[in-house]
Write a protein that holds these residues in place. Structure first.
Motif, PDB file in Angstrom:
ATOM      1  N   PRO A 194     -41.688  66.284  -6.808  1.00 51.17           N
ATOM      2  CA  PRO A 194     -40.508  65.668  -7.425  1.00 51.17           C
ATOM      3  C   PRO A 194     -39.957  64.476  -6.667  1.00 51.17           C
ATOM      4  O   PRO A 194     -39.340  63.591  -7.268  1.00 51.17           O
ATOM      5  N   SER A 195     -40.167  64.414  -5.365  1.00 51.53           N
ATOM      6  CA  SER A 195     -39.576  63.332  -4.587  1.00 51.53           C
ATOM      7  C   SER A 195     -40.389  62.049  -4.619  1.00 51.53           C
ATOM      8  O   SER A 195     -39.914  60.991  -4.218  1.00 51.53           O
ATOM      9  N   ILE A 196     -41.627  62.134  -5.138  1.00 49.15           N
ATOM     10  CA  ILE A 196     -42.503  60.969  -5.033  1.00 49.15           C
ATOM     11  C   ILE A 196     -42.048  59.804  -5.899  1.00 49.15           C
ATOM     12  O   ILE A 196     -42.324  58.638  -5.602  1.00 49.15           O
ATOM     13  N   LEU A 197     -41.360  60.112  -7.009  1.00 45.88           N
ATOM     14  CA  LEU A 197     -40.924  59.052  -7.911  1.00 45.88           C
ATOM     15  C   LEU A 197     -39.484  58.632  -7.677  1.00 45.88           C
ATOM     16  O   LEU A 197     -38.950  57.797  -8.404  1.00 45.88           O
ATOM     17  N   GLU A 198     -38.842  59.231  -6.702  1.00 48.41           N
ATOM     18  CA  GLU A 198     -37.459  58.843  -6.423  1.00 48.41           C
ATOM     19  C   GLU A 198     -37.413  57.431  -5.847  1.00 48.41           C
ATOM     20  O   GLU A 198     -38.252  57.033  -5.036  1.00 48.41           O
ATOM     21  N   SER A 199     -36.448  56.664  -6.273  1.00 43.51           N
ATOM     22  CA  SER A 199     -36.332  55.282  -5.820  1.00 43.51           C
ATOM     23  C   SER A 199     -36.049  55.229  -4.334  1.00 43.51           C
ATOM     24  O   SER A 199     -35.229  55.960  -3.804  1.00 43.51           O
ATOM     25  N   LYS A 200     -36.776  54.354  -3.644  1.00 43.92           N
ATOM     26  CA  LYS A 200     -36.554  54.160  -2.220  1.00 43.92           C
ATOM     27  C   LYS A 200     -35.581  53.008  -1.969  1.00 43.92           C
ATOM     28  O   LYS A 200     -35.282  52.677  -0.839  1.00 43.92           O
ATOM     29  N   ILE A 201     -35.130  52.378  -3.045  1.00 48.29           N
ATOM     30  CA  ILE A 201     -34.182  51.262  -2.934  1.00 48.29           C
ATOM     31  C   ILE A 201     -32.847  51.681  -3.537  1.00 48.29           C
ATOM     32  O   ILE A 201     -32.785  52.162  -4.662  1.00 48.29           O
ATOM     33  N   SER A 202     -31.796  51.485  -2.790  1.00 48.81           N
ATOM     34  CA  SER A 202     -30.459  51.860  -3.252  1.00 48.81           C
ATOM     35  C   SER A 202     -29.964  50.894  -4.326  1.00 48.81           C
ATOM     36  O   SER A 202     -30.340  49.719  -4.353  1.00 48.81           O
ATOM     37  N   ASP A 203     -29.107  51.394  -5.204  1.00 50.11           N
ATOM     38  CA  ASP A 203     -28.483  50.537  -6.216  1.00 50.11           C
ATOM     39  C   ASP A 203     -27.581  49.484  -5.582  1.00 50.11           C
ATOM     40  O   ASP A 203     -27.215  48.503  -6.228  1.00 50.11           O
ATOM     41  N   HIS A 204     -27.197  49.705  -4.322  1.00 50.15           N
ATOM     42  CA  HIS A 204     -26.320  48.765  -3.619  1.00 50.15           C
ATOM     43  C   HIS A 204     -27.094  47.848  -2.676  1.00 50.15           C
ATOM     44  O   HIS A 204     -26.485  47.145  -1.868  1.00 50.15           O
ATOM     45  N   TYR A 205     -28.409  47.856  -2.812  1.00 51.60           N
ATOM     46  CA  TYR A 205     -29.261  47.051  -1.940  1.00 51.60           C
ATOM     47  C   TYR A 205     -28.866  45.573  -2.003  1.00 51.60           C
ATOM     48  O   TYR A 205     -28.793  44.982  -3.069  1.00 51.60           O
ATOM     49  N   MET A 206     -28.526  44.985  -0.859  1.00 48.43           N
ATOM     50  CA  MET A 206     -28.153  43.572  -0.696  1.00 48.43           C
ATOM     51  C   MET A 206     -26.840  43.200  -1.387  1.00 48.43           C
ATOM     52  O   MET A 206     -26.548  42.020  -1.574  1.00 48.43           O
ATOM     53  N   GLU A 207     -26.040  44.210  -1.750  1.00 43.31           N
ATOM     54  CA  GLU A 207     -24.759  43.905  -2.391  1.00 43.31           C
ATOM     55  C   GLU A 207     -23.864  43.091  -1.460  1.00 43.31           C
ATOM     56  O   GLU A 207     -23.150  42.178  -1.902  1.00 43.31           O
ATOM     57  N   ASP A 208     -23.910  43.404  -0.152  1.00 46.94           N
ATOM     58  CA  ASP A 208     -23.053  42.702   0.791  1.00 46.94           C
ATOM     59  C   ASP A 208     -23.376  41.216   0.881  1.00 46.94           C
ATOM     60  O   ASP A 208     -22.497  40.386   1.136  1.00 46.94           O
ATOM     61  N   LEU A 209     -24.639  40.848   0.635  1.00 49.63           N
ATOM     62  CA  LEU A 209     -25.041  39.445   0.715  1.00 49.63           C
ATOM     63  C   LEU A 209     -24.549  38.625  -0.478  1.00 49.63           C
ATOM     64  O   LEU A 209     -24.591  37.402  -0.449  1.00 49.63           O
ATOM     65  N   CYS A 210     -24.070  39.324  -1.496  1.00 49.49           N
ATOM     66  CA  CYS A 210     -23.578  38.631  -2.692  1.00 49.49           C
ATOM     67  C   CYS A 210     -22.093  38.289  -2.609  1.00 49.49           C
ATOM     68  O   CYS A 210     -21.549  37.658  -3.515  1.00 49.49           O
ATOM     69  N   ALA A 211     -21.444  38.710  -1.521  1.00 48.84           N
ATOM     70  CA  ALA A 211     -19.991  38.521  -1.414  1.00 48.84           C
ATOM     71  C   ALA A 211     -19.581  37.062  -1.530  1.00 48.84           C
ATOM     72  O   ALA A 211     -18.524  36.746  -2.089  1.00 48.84           O
ATOM     73  N   ASN A 212     -20.391  36.161  -1.014  1.00 46.51           N
ATOM     74  CA  ASN A 212     -20.033  34.742  -1.022  1.00 46.51           C
ATOM     75  C   ASN A 212     -20.863  33.927  -2.015  1.00 46.51           C
ATOM     76  O   ASN A 212     -20.912  32.703  -1.943  1.00 46.51           O
ATOM     77  N   ILE A 213     -21.523  34.622  -2.944  1.00 49.13           N
ATOM     78  CA  ILE A 213     -22.317  33.927  -3.967  1.00 49.13           C
ATOM     79  C   ILE A 213     -21.643  34.107  -5.319  1.00 49.13           C
ATOM     80  O   ILE A 213     -21.432  35.237  -5.762  1.00 49.13           O
ATOM     81  N   LYS A 214     -21.281  33.005  -5.953  1.00 47.52           N
ATOM     82  CA  LYS A 214     -20.579  33.078  -7.237  1.00 47.52           C
ATOM     83  C   LYS A 214     -21.334  32.246  -8.280  1.00 47.52           C
ATOM     84  O   LYS A 214     -22.007  31.253  -7.941  1.00 47.52           O
ATOM     85  N   VAL A 215     -21.189  32.675  -9.520  1.00 45.64           N
ATOM     86  CA  VAL A 215     -21.767  31.908 -10.625  1.00 45.64           C
ATOM     87  C   VAL A 215     -21.165  30.505 -10.616  1.00 45.64           C
ATOM     88  O   VAL A 215     -19.953  30.342 -10.520  1.00 45.64           O
ATOM     89  N   GLY A 216     -22.011  29.506 -10.700  1.00 45.97           N
ATOM     90  CA  GLY A 216     -21.570  28.117 -10.673  1.00 45.97           C
ATOM     91  C   GLY A 216     -21.788  27.440  -9.335  1.00 45.97           C
ATOM     92  O   GLY A 216     -21.709  26.207  -9.241  1.00 45.97           O
ATOM     93  N   ASP A 217     -22.061  28.229  -8.276  1.00 48.65           N
ATOM     94  CA  ASP A 217     -22.303  27.653  -6.952  1.00 48.65           C
ATOM     95  C   ASP A 217     -23.615  26.869  -6.947  1.00 48.65           C
ATOM     96  O   ASP A 217     -24.620  27.294  -7.540  1.00 48.65           O
ATOM     97  N   ARG A 218     -23.593  25.725  -6.255  1.00 47.08           N
ATOM     98  CA  ARG A 218     -24.845  25.041  -5.970  1.00 47.08           C
ATOM     99  C   ARG A 218     -25.572  25.820  -4.882  1.00 47.08           C
ATOM    100  O   ARG A 218     -24.954  26.441  -4.012  1.00 47.08           O
ATOM    101  N   CYS A 219     -26.913  25.813  -4.925  1.00 46.53           N
ATOM    102  CA  CYS A 219     -27.650  26.629  -3.980  1.00 46.53           C
ATOM    103  C   CYS A 219     -29.015  26.035  -3.662  1.00 46.53           C
ATOM    104  O   CYS A 219     -29.500  25.122  -4.342  1.00 46.53           O
ATOM    105  N   GLU A 220     -29.609  26.615  -2.629  1.00 44.77           N
ATOM    106  CA  GLU A 220     -30.987  26.286  -2.259  1.00 44.77           C
ATOM    107  C   GLU A 220     -31.730  27.597  -2.062  1.00 44.77           C
ATOM    108  O   GLU A 220     -31.213  28.517  -1.426  1.00 44.77           O
ATOM    109  N   VAL A 221     -32.926  27.688  -2.606  1.00 45.41           N
ATOM    110  CA  VAL A 221     -33.674  28.946  -2.608  1.00 45.41           C
ATOM    111  C   VAL A 221     -34.945  28.790  -1.790  1.00 45.41           C
ATOM    112  O   VAL A 221     -35.676  27.798  -1.914  1.00 45.41           O
ATOM    113  N   GLU A 222     -35.178  29.773  -0.949  1.00 46.37           N
ATOM    114  CA  GLU A 222     -36.408  29.825  -0.165  1.00 46.37           C
ATOM    115  C   GLU A 222     -37.378  30.826  -0.802  1.00 46.37           C
ATOM    116  O   GLU A 222     -36.941  31.791  -1.445  1.00 46.37           O
TER     117      GLU A 222
END
Length: 242
Positions: A139-167
């Motif tokens: 039963p544990s083999i299909l459980e998600s290893k990634i949290s629903d909150h993964y990288m949520e903290d990195l979105c604190a300063n990212i808003k729709v409409g912001d100019r950005c650069e992507v790597e």
């Protein structure tokens, strides 16, 4: 004077073959001048799908002028005096032919196979049945290893409409979406509209629309790949040196 029917045994000609119903079909085919018109049609049937009985052949010279219609199936090809570089055009006279209607070129015209959820559940050997069997054994083999909150903290300063650069690649654009994406892996995502056609879609991913942008300008990336700030659109004609 030698008759036009007296053809040397090894003589052949290379003709460009086109098809009236299949606009994208074009092929250079070599034919023996001793072949009968019927044999030519049989050879072309194997290449383009038009049956021998439904095929009409027209011969054009290298200027595009129509020379003749190959109307006698029993005559050799050499009777019509084709030359290298001439065009042999196939016309399909059968309105119900496989070549008619354009579906050989436009797959959107082809009816897609579909199956109901109920019928799919009754099938054996499907990937769904494999996953169910796997889950029952471990039963544990299909459980998600990634949290629903993964990288949520990195979105604190990212808003729709912001100019950005992507790597990677220092691709510039504007933020169009921030949040969880139900059609993608768990965690937070950033939707970006690139200034140039460097993306993969128009804001729709796996059937779900997250934002709107021109085709091939959209991308969904993890927040750690995005830097927001003063990233103006690049001038494509700007020179590095004067």
């Amino acid at each position: 004077m030698a008759s036009r029917l007296q053809i040397q045994e090894d003589e052949s000609v290379s003709l460009r073959v086109t098809h009236g119903n299949i606009k994208s079909f074009s092929a250079d085919v070599r034919f023996s001048l001793q072949m009968t018109v019927e044999s030519v049609k049989d050879k072309l049937w194997r290449k383009c799908g038009t049956s021998v009985n439904s095929m009409c052949l027209e011969l054009y010279d290298d200027t595009g002028a129509k020379i003749s219609v190959l109307s006698d199936n029993l005559r050799p090809l050499g009777f019509y005096s084709p030359q290298d570089g001439y065009r042999l055009h196939v016309i399909d006279l059968d309105p119900s032919s496989v070549t008619s209607g354009g579906w050989l070129e436009d797959i959107s015209l082809v009816e897609k196979y579909s199956i109901s959820e109920e019928a799919y559940d009754k099938l054996d050997g499907t990937f769904r049945k494999f996953k169910e069997k796997l889950a029952s054994q471990n039963p544990s083999i299909l459980e998600s290893k990634i949290s629903d909150h993964y990288m949520e903290d990195l979105c604190a300063n990212i808003k729709v409409g912001d100019r950005c650069e992507v790597e990677p690649g220092e691709k510039r654009g504007v933020v169009k979406f921030v949040g969880r994406a139900q059609s993608l892996a768990p965690g937070f995502w950033v939707g970006v509209q690139y200034d140039e056609p460097l993306g993969k879609h128009d804001g729709m991913v796996k059937g779900t629309r997250y934002f709107d942008c021109p085709p091939l300008h959209g991308a969904m990336v993890r927040p750690d790949k995005v830097k927001v700030g003063d990233y103006p659109e690049r001038d494509l004609f700007e020179e590095d040196e004067i």
